[in-house]
Write an enzyme that holds these catalytic residues in place. Structure first.
Site, PDB file in Angstrom:
ATOM      1  N   THR C 126       0.820  -1.217   0.000  1.00 13.30           N
ATOM      2  CA  THR C 126       0.000   0.000   0.000  1.00 13.30           C
ATOM      3  C   THR C 126       0.853   1.266   0.000  1.00 13.30           C
ATOM      4  O   THR C 126       1.893   1.324   0.649  1.00 13.30           O
ATOM      5  CB  THR C 126      -0.919   0.003   1.241  1.00 13.30           C
ATOM      6  N   GLN C 279     -35.904 -11.675  25.638  1.00 16.38           N
ATOM      7  CA  GLN C 279     -35.819 -12.165  24.266  1.00 16.38           C
ATOM      8  C   GLN C 279     -34.923 -11.280  23.398  1.00 16.38           C
ATOM      9  O   GLN C 279     -34.178 -11.774  22.547  1.00 16.38           O
ATOM     10  CB  GLN C 279     -37.220 -12.235  23.668  1.00 16.38           C
ATOM     11  N   GLN C 336     -23.392  -3.656  23.129  1.00 18.16           N
ATOM     12  CA  GLN C 336     -24.784  -3.333  23.467  1.00 18.16           C
ATOM     13  C   GLN C 336     -25.272  -4.215  24.620  1.00 18.16           C
ATOM     14  O   GLN C 336     -25.890  -3.738  25.563  1.00 18.16           O
ATOM     15  CB  GLN C 336     -25.670  -3.537  22.222  1.00 18.16           C
ATOM     16  N   HIS C 338     -23.548  -5.529  26.878  1.00 17.65           N
ATOM     17  CA  HIS C 338     -22.860  -5.146  28.114  1.00 17.65           C
ATOM     18  C   HIS C 338     -23.293  -3.774  28.632  1.00 17.65           C
ATOM     19  O   HIS C 338     -22.903  -3.382  29.732  1.00 17.65           O
ATOM     20  CB  HIS C 338     -21.341  -5.129  27.905  1.00 17.65           C
ATOM     21  N   GLU C 363      -6.065  -5.994   3.731  1.00 16.50           N
ATOM     22  CA  GLU C 363      -6.013  -7.118   2.793  1.00 16.50           C
ATOM     23  C   GLU C 363      -7.239  -7.096   1.872  1.00 16.50           C
ATOM     24  O   GLU C 363      -7.810  -8.114   1.524  1.00 16.50           O
ATOM     25  CB  GLU C 363      -5.828  -8.445   3.547  1.00 16.50           C
ATOM     26  N   GLU C 367     -15.446  -3.800   0.119  1.00 14.65           N
ATOM     27  CA  GLU C 367     -15.825  -3.472  -1.259  1.00 14.65           C
ATOM     28  C   GLU C 367     -14.917  -4.227  -2.228  1.00 14.65           C
ATOM     29  O   GLU C 367     -15.386  -4.787  -3.225  1.00 14.65           O
ATOM     30  CB  GLU C 367     -15.712  -1.954  -1.490  1.00 14.65           C
TER      31      GLU C 367
HETATM   32  C1  LIG Z   1      -3.899  -1.276  10.457  1.00 15.54           C
HETATM   33  C2  LIG Z   1      -3.600  -1.443   9.022  1.00 15.54           C
HETATM   34  C3  LIG Z   1      -2.670  -2.372   8.612  1.00 15.54           C
HETATM   35  C4  LIG Z   1      -2.357  -2.512   7.280  1.00 15.54           C
HETATM   36  N1  LIG Z   1      -1.374  -3.382   6.910  1.00 15.54           N
HETATM   37  C5  LIG Z   1      -0.926  -3.367   5.622  1.00 15.54           C
HETATM   38  C6  LIG Z   1       0.217  -4.098   5.224  1.00 15.54           C
HETATM   39  O1  LIG Z   1       0.819  -4.804   6.038  1.00 15.54           O
HETATM   40  N2  LIG Z   1       0.651  -4.009   3.966  1.00 15.54           N
HETATM   41  C7  LIG Z   1       0.005  -3.259   3.046  1.00 15.54           C
HETATM   42  O2  LIG Z   1       0.457  -3.189   1.905  1.00 15.54           O
HETATM   43  N3  LIG Z   1      -1.094  -2.537   3.378  1.00 15.54           N
HETATM   44  C8  LIG Z   1      -1.569  -2.561   4.636  1.00 15.54           C
HETATM   45  N4  LIG Z   1      -2.672  -1.816   4.975  1.00 15.54           N
HETATM   46  C9  LIG Z   1      -3.339  -1.047   3.966  1.00 15.54           C
HETATM   47  C10 LIG Z   1      -4.738  -1.581   3.635  1.00 15.54           C
HETATM   48  O3  LIG Z   1      -4.642  -2.783   2.923  1.00 15.54           O
HETATM   49  C11 LIG Z   1      -5.454  -0.489   2.878  1.00 15.54           C
HETATM   50  O4  LIG Z   1      -5.769   0.501   3.822  1.00 15.54           O
HETATM   51  C12 LIG Z   1      -6.662  -0.960   2.153  1.00 15.54           C
HETATM   52  O5  LIG Z   1      -6.288  -1.736   1.067  1.00 15.54           O
HETATM   53  C13 LIG Z   1      -7.536   0.212   1.705  1.00 15.54           C
HETATM   54  O6  LIG Z   1      -6.802   1.195   1.099  1.00 15.54           O
HETATM   55  P1  LIG Z   1      -6.965   2.722   1.517  1.00 15.54           P
HETATM   56  O7  LIG Z   1      -6.819   2.788   2.947  1.00 15.54           O
HETATM   57  O8  LIG Z   1      -6.051   3.502   0.688  1.00 15.54           O
HETATM   58  O9  LIG Z   1      -8.456   3.046   1.183  1.00 15.54           O
HETATM   59  P2  LIG Z   1      -9.060   3.482  -0.211  1.00 15.54           P
HETATM   60  O10 LIG Z   1      -8.595   2.555  -1.282  1.00 15.54           O
HETATM   61  O11 LIG Z   1      -8.841   4.913  -0.419  1.00 15.54           O
HETATM   62  O12 LIG Z   1     -10.568   3.234   0.023  1.00 15.54           O
HETATM   63  C14 LIG Z   1     -11.460   4.140   0.688  1.00 15.54           C
HETATM   64  C15 LIG Z   1     -12.866   3.615   0.553  1.00 15.54           C
HETATM   65  O13 LIG Z   1     -13.235   3.590  -0.810  1.00 15.54           O
HETATM   66  C16 LIG Z   1     -13.629   2.315  -1.190  1.00 15.54           C
HETATM   67  N5  LIG Z   1     -13.250   2.054  -2.557  1.00 15.54           N
HETATM   68  C17 LIG Z   1     -12.040   2.290  -3.152  1.00 15.54           C
HETATM   69  N6  LIG Z   1     -12.079   1.908  -4.409  1.00 15.54           N
HETATM   70  C18 LIG Z   1     -13.329   1.458  -4.646  1.00 15.54           C
HETATM   71  C19 LIG Z   1     -13.990   0.947  -5.809  1.00 15.54           C
HETATM   72  N7  LIG Z   1     -13.348   0.774  -6.959  1.00 15.54           N
HETATM   73  N8  LIG Z   1     -15.270   0.594  -5.684  1.00 15.54           N
HETATM   74  C20 LIG Z   1     -15.911   0.709  -4.508  1.00 15.54           C
HETATM   75  N9  LIG Z   1     -15.353   1.209  -3.418  1.00 15.54           N
HETATM   76  C21 LIG Z   1     -14.081   1.566  -3.488  1.00 15.54           C
HETATM   77  C22 LIG Z   1     -12.917   1.392  -0.223  1.00 15.54           C
HETATM   78  O14 LIG Z   1     -13.557   0.127  -0.122  1.00 15.54           O
HETATM   79  C23 LIG Z   1     -13.007   2.197   1.042  1.00 15.54           C
HETATM   80  O15 LIG Z   1     -14.274   2.025   1.609  1.00 15.54           O
HETATM   81  C24 LIG Z   1      -3.021  -1.697   6.309  1.00 15.54           C
HETATM   82  C25 LIG Z   1      -3.972  -0.792   6.720  1.00 15.54           C
HETATM   83  C26 LIG Z   1      -4.245  -0.637   8.054  1.00 15.54           C
HETATM   84  C27 LIG Z   1      -5.235   0.406   8.457  1.00 15.54           C
END
Ligand SMILES: Cc1cc2nc3c(=O)[nH]c(=O)nc-3n(C[C@H](O)[C@H](O)[C@H](O)COP(=O)(O)OP(=O)(O)OC[C@H]3O[C@@H](n4cnc5c(N)ncnc54)[C@H](O)[C@@H]3O)c2cc1C
Ligand SMILES: Cc1cc2nc3c(=O)[nH]c(=O)nc-3n(C[C@H](O)[C@H](O)[C@H](O)COP(=O)(O)OP(=O)(O)OC[C@H]3O[C@@H](n4cnc5c(N)ncnc54)[C@H](O)[C@@H]3O)c2cc1C
Lengths: 315, 254, 379
Positions: C126, C279, C336, C338, C363, C367
């Site tokens: 990323t 319930q 909730q 708790h 990972e 989406e």
């Molecule tokens: C705690 C943590 C650990 C991580 N560890 C690693 C790691 O070890 N190695 C690594 O490489 N990465 C890592 N990541 C990165 C992680 O995989 C990414 O954050 C993730 O892939 C989403 O990318 P983004 O944060 O840039 O979000 P964005 O891609 O900007 O997405 C933002 C929103 O838009 C949505 N979106 C984007 N494109 C589309 C589309 N085409 N259609 C519909 N919806 C869309 C997404 O689903 C999301 O809801 C980590 C992230 C975190 C927070």
């Protein structure tokens, strides 16, 4: 032939066994025999406390364990065919009992907590705890003699009666045991007996360091009580002596008030406090099983709660 | 290089026994385990083998269901297991267990040292070890907290009420061990996978020299009851005051 | 059909349970609070061969199947999902990448110490401008003599500050599009590679997440993983495997939420009876237990398919999608159940809820999983 036999390591235990032994012997209309290998002078003492007959075992050399007597005792039992043999549930007693039972090919109720004669006036019904104290098992022996080991304090000590008469017989000296005692290391600290204490403050693994026992001691002091512990504290950490370990493999207590500090409340421990009048617990984990076994619980950190309690009890 | 035999029992995990509404025992959601102190026994056998060489055979008597315990036991380090099983062995009492063990160990296994746990976590009769020694006609040292092999002797520290006895006995010999003798391992992944490759000798009731009748009969088994108030307080000043007041009302403070 | 685990799988699961209760439960709340990587736990994990379960013994692993690895991640996550995740990404992505794509020398040099747990792996894909859209990455690797020179900024690297062996994705030929990205093995302390900002997070706090900065970072040619241009395929294959781990992590979280909810609802008395007898509460717990099974079976199926050697991309995506969303949904319910006691620090459900959220993001976001799944089913 018939009779009730009792076998114990020392006078204190023998007196307790004399109580139940006398009761059984009288109801069954038979004779009460006590075995003796410690201080030979005790023979008359045991007679005056209820024994009809004393079997004297000759003293052993310094390096011999009492287990050496097993063949002699078993042979005599085979000859005399007693109805029942009761032994003290001590470390030595438990091992000897199991081995004598094997030689006599009979059943043994270990750690028997209650003992009654059945309606036929012959069958001995015995109770013991199983599954760590979750359940009570009732057993009978299907072979003669019935045997049981009895924990300390299960019965009151027998009282002395003046003018009792009895026979004293000597048994032959045993062959030496292959097990030799090389050294006896006496217990370093003589522990208090808390089984009769009115107030017991008990510590568990929630106590972080040995020094912190002082906190529990202070609380006990403020209440005029004694301290006890769970098995990990005595057995794993060796912070307190064995005698203070409460539970199925330790002692049972019956205080008016028990306060458990940092104790999870596993059944093996809780079994030892069943007869407490009021059970209290301090534990950080709201879901700790001890709360289900307690009358009053404080959900909190003992390091925070205990000083407050000490303060409150002082006033 | 001693041949070591270690005995273990596959038992109900008592933590899962429930009390039924009318005081009966509810076993419906129980799971099983190697009896707690038998884990110490296995650990000690394996430790001694690793130190002095030799072999460790783990032996258990039980119902065919207990087969589940074999891999668990073997994953803790023994070289081989003997599984003496029959449906009728489910609820046998200590005199029978020890007789069956003696029958098999005496006739089929070479041994210099036999190690048992101090007592099993289900019945906790603390009898099987000493009875087995007596049956085999070998010396017995029970409640051991430290064990060493010295030539053809063992030196065992035994915990008794008034202290510790350092004892020695010639092999073959049987000891029962206390939990403080060691800390049982949590088997690693490879240990568990390797367990499947180890030999298990199955022994059926018919392979025994004779049948062994019970000498002790269970006439009842009921849940121990413990009804308590179960009032909970927090740790705020008001709570502490409430707690102390409750104890005062109970009349248990002097 | 057989839903029964093998005896070995059962035992290994039980042993991990005991391990987690002994070494992880007591510190889970502290390492969350302090964002601390529990080195001592990973040392113990290494000792018990937990850090390379599906890796063959010849490469330092335990030589078990992938399902066993998933079971272990689940049990570990039930006590602490950050710790479970660190193990998951180390095995499921880092180790698996070398196992699947590395040459013999790379396996000896890099896989063995990772599978034995001596070294910890990290997956560096990323970038600030390239999350879901992996193709938007800008990091490059240029061959200069016998060395590749890597330049660029990566972000959100798990184990960034604490890792030993980094798998870095960079363009070797931007023009070639999907066939232009390559993967490199970069050992810790390679000059030019450095951990940047260390992020403070809502949840998953004991897992260390940072930027990774590359400035003329030179690695020898032999550190190219597989062939040039295969990086994207490798990353996607890595995700397929990693997602089974994230599903397992989510299952562990739901199991913990259920355990806590059952215990609490039976004890908490309001209106004269335990709330479990209301319930409204009982049904929340019923739904939780049902989704737990569903998530678990989807996860085990994906792992089982992997072990059968057939394609499991879609099934891994389905498992991760469902399990992650179920984890989020039910940890909210657990809080909730708790009430206020679930909202205060120290309550396990509070940590579970914060930890659950990430499973829907990394990972591949939920989406992104839907894209993978729909891409397959609509093909
Ligand atoms: C705690 C943590 C650990 C991580 N560890 C690693 C790691 O070890 N190695 C690594 O490489 N990465 C890592 N990541 C990165 C992680 O995989 C990414 O954050 C993730 O892939 C989403 O990318 P983004 O944060 O840039 O979000 P964005 O891609 O900007 O997405 C933002 C929103 O838009 C949505 N979106 C984007 N494109 C589309 C589309 N085409 N259609 C519909 N919806 C869309 C997404 O689903 C999301 O809801 C980590 C992230 C975190 C927070
Ligand atoms: C055959 C057999 C026989 C046994 N016999 C006995 C016996 O006779 N007696 C016995 O005691 N045990 C016995 N045991 C062991 C028993 O099963 C338990 O392991 C033991 O009782 C647990 O001790 P504990 O409560 O001190 O420790 P733990 O179970 O570790 O509990 C510690 C508790 O402290 C709480 N805590 C931690 N920090 C704090 C804090 N700062 N403030 C407040 N609370 C805190 C925790 O929430 C936890 O509930 C036996 C076991 C077997 C198998």
């Amino acid at each position: 032939m018939a009779g009730a036999w009792i076998i114990a390591d020392n006078r204190e235990q023998t007196l307790e066994l004399l109580t139940i032994g006398r009761e059984l012997a009288t109801t069954m209309g038979t004779k009460l025999t006590a075995l003796l290998w410690q201080d030979q002078e005790l023979a008359d003492d045991y007679i005056s406390h209820g024994a009809d007959e004393i079997l004297l075992l000759p003293p052993l050399p310094e390096d011999q364990p009492p287990g050496a007597y097993i063949p002699v005792i078993a042979d005599e039992a085979q000859k005399k065919d007693p109805d029942i043999i009761l032994m003290a549930s001590t470390v030595r007693g438990k091992e000897m009992a199991a081995r004598i039972a094997t030689r006599l090919n009979t059943g043994l109720c270990s750690n028997c907590i209650a003992l009654n004669l059945g309606e036929d006036g012959k069958t001995v019904e015995m109770e013991r705890l199983v599954f760590g104290g979750t359940a009570v098992q009732k057993v009978t022996c299907t072979v003669r003699p019935a045997m049981a080991t009895i924990p300390l304090k299960t019965f009151e000590p027998a009282v002395k009666q003046e003018g009792r008469q009895g026979d004293i017989r000597e048994l032959p000296a045993p062959a030496p045991s292959p097990v030799k005692i090389l050294e006896r290391k006496p217990r370093e600290t003589e522990a208090k007996d808390i089984s009769e204490s009115r107030i017991v403050v008990c510590v568990g693994r929630g106590i972080e360091k040995e020094e912190d026992l002082a906190l529990a001691r202070k609380l006990a002091h403020a209440l005029g009580g004694e301290i006890g512990c769970t098995r990990p504290i005595s057995e794993e950490n060796h912070w307190l002596p064995e005698e203070l370990c409460i539970g199925i493999s330790g002692i049972s207590v019956k205080p008016d008030l028990y306060i458990g500090l940092g104790i999870s409340g596993q059944v093996q421990h809780v079994t030892g406090i069943r007869d407490a009048k009021v059970i209290c617990a301090v534990n950080t984990d709201e879901n700790a099983p001890i709360f289900a076994a307690a009358d009053y619980g404080i959900v909190g950190n003992l390091y925070d709660v205990v000083p407050k309690l000490i303060e409150a009890f002082k006033t | 290089m001693p041949n070591i035999v270690v005995c273990f029992k596959w038992v109900i995990d008592e933590a899962y026994i429930r009390r039924g509404s009318s005081g009966e025992l509810d076993f419906s959601s129980v799971s099983y385990k190697i009896s707690d102190y038998d884990r110490n026994a296995i650990e000690e056998a394996v430790r001694l083998r690793n130190e002095s060489g030799g072999r460790v055979a783990a032996v258990t008597v039980g119902s065919p269901e207990a087969t589940k315990g074999l891999k668990d036991a073997l994953s803790r380090g023994p070289d081989q297991a003997y599984f003496i099983n029959d449906a009728s062995f489910e609820n046998i009492e200590p005199s029978q267990t020890s007789a069956i063990l003696a029958d098999v160990i005496g006739s089929k296994i070479e041994y210099d040292l036999i190690i048992c746990g101090e007592g099993s976590s289900d019945l906790y009769t603390q009898q099987v070890g000493p009875r087995l020694a007596e049956r085999l006609g070998i010396p017995c040292i029970s409640f051991v907290l430290k064990l060493t092999i010295d030539g053809n002797h063992i030196i065992a520290e035994r915990k008794v009420e008034d202290g510790v006895e350092v004892t020695a006995a010639p092999m073959p010999v049987l000891v029962t061990v206390l939990p403080d003798i060691n800390t049982p391992r949590i088997p690693g992944v490879k240990d568990t996978l390797m367990a499947s490759k180890k030999e298990v000798v199955n022994i059926a009731k018919d392979d025994l020299a004779q049948t062994y009748e019970p000498t002790l009969q269970t006439t009842a088994m009921t849940a121990a009851s413990m009804e308590r108030r179960c009032v909970k307080f927090g740790a705020e000043p008001g709570d502490i005051a409430g707690f102390v007041e409750a104890l005062e009302k109970e009349g248990v403070l002097r | 059909m057989d839903f029964k685990l093998t005896e070995e799988q059962e035992l290994i699961r039980q042993n991990m349970r005991e391990f987690a209760e002994k070494y992880v439960d007591p510190i889970a709340s502290e390492i969350d609070e302090n964002s601390r990587h529990p080195v001592e736990v990973f040392q113990k994990l290494a000792e018990g061969d937990w850090m390379g379960i599906p890796i063959p013994a010849e490469y330092g692993g335990a030589g078990a199947d992938y399902l066993t690895h998933a079971l272990v991640v689940e049990e570990l996550s039930r006590s602490c999902s950050s710790t479970g995740f660190t193990l998951s990404i180390h095995v499921g992505i880092a180790c698996m990448l070398v196992l699947m794509f590395g040459d013999e020398d790379q396996k000896k040099k890099y896989l063995v110490p990772m599978a034995t747990g001596e070294k910890l792996g990290a997956f560096v894909l990323t970038e600030p401008g390239a999350g879901t859209d992996v193709m938007a990455a800008t990091t490059t690797a240029v061959l200069d003599g016998d060395e590749y020179v890597i330049n660029g900024t990566k972000t959100f690297t798990s184990n960034g500050p604490t890792g030993d062996t980094y798998f870095v994705f960079a363009w070797t030929d931007k023009e070639a599009g999907r066939k232009g990205m390559s993967a490199f093995i970069v050992p810790k302390e390679t000059p030019g590679m450095q951990a940047g900002t260390h992020f403070q997070k809502m949840g998953l706090r004991s897992s260390q997440t940072s930027e990774m900065l590359f400035k003329d970072c030179r690695v020898p040619k032999e550190n190219l993983l597989g062939q040039e241009g295969r990086g994207l395929v490798m990353a996607m294959t890595g995700f397929d495997h990693g997602r089974i781990g994230i599903s397992a992590q989510s299952v562990g979280i739901i199991q913990a939420a259920l355990d806590e909810s059952i215990k609490w609802s039976k004890e908490r008395v309001q209106f004269g009876k335990p709330i479990s007898r209301q319930q409204a509460i009982a049904w929340m717990i019923a739904d939780m237990a049902t989704d737990l099974d569903a998530a678990r079976f989807l996860t085990y199926r994906a792992a089982w398919l992997k072990d059968q050697g057939v394609n499991f991309s879609k099934e891994a995506a389905m498992a991760k999608l469902f399990a992650a969303e179920a984890a989020m949904k039910h940890t909210i319910k657990a809080v909730q159940i708790h009430g206020g006691y679930g909202y205060v620090k120290g309550a396990k459900v509070e940590r579970l809820m914060r930890d659950a959220k990430i499973t829907e993001i990394y990972e591949g976001t939920s989406e992104a999983q839907r894209m993978v799944i729909s891409g397959t089913v609509l093909r």
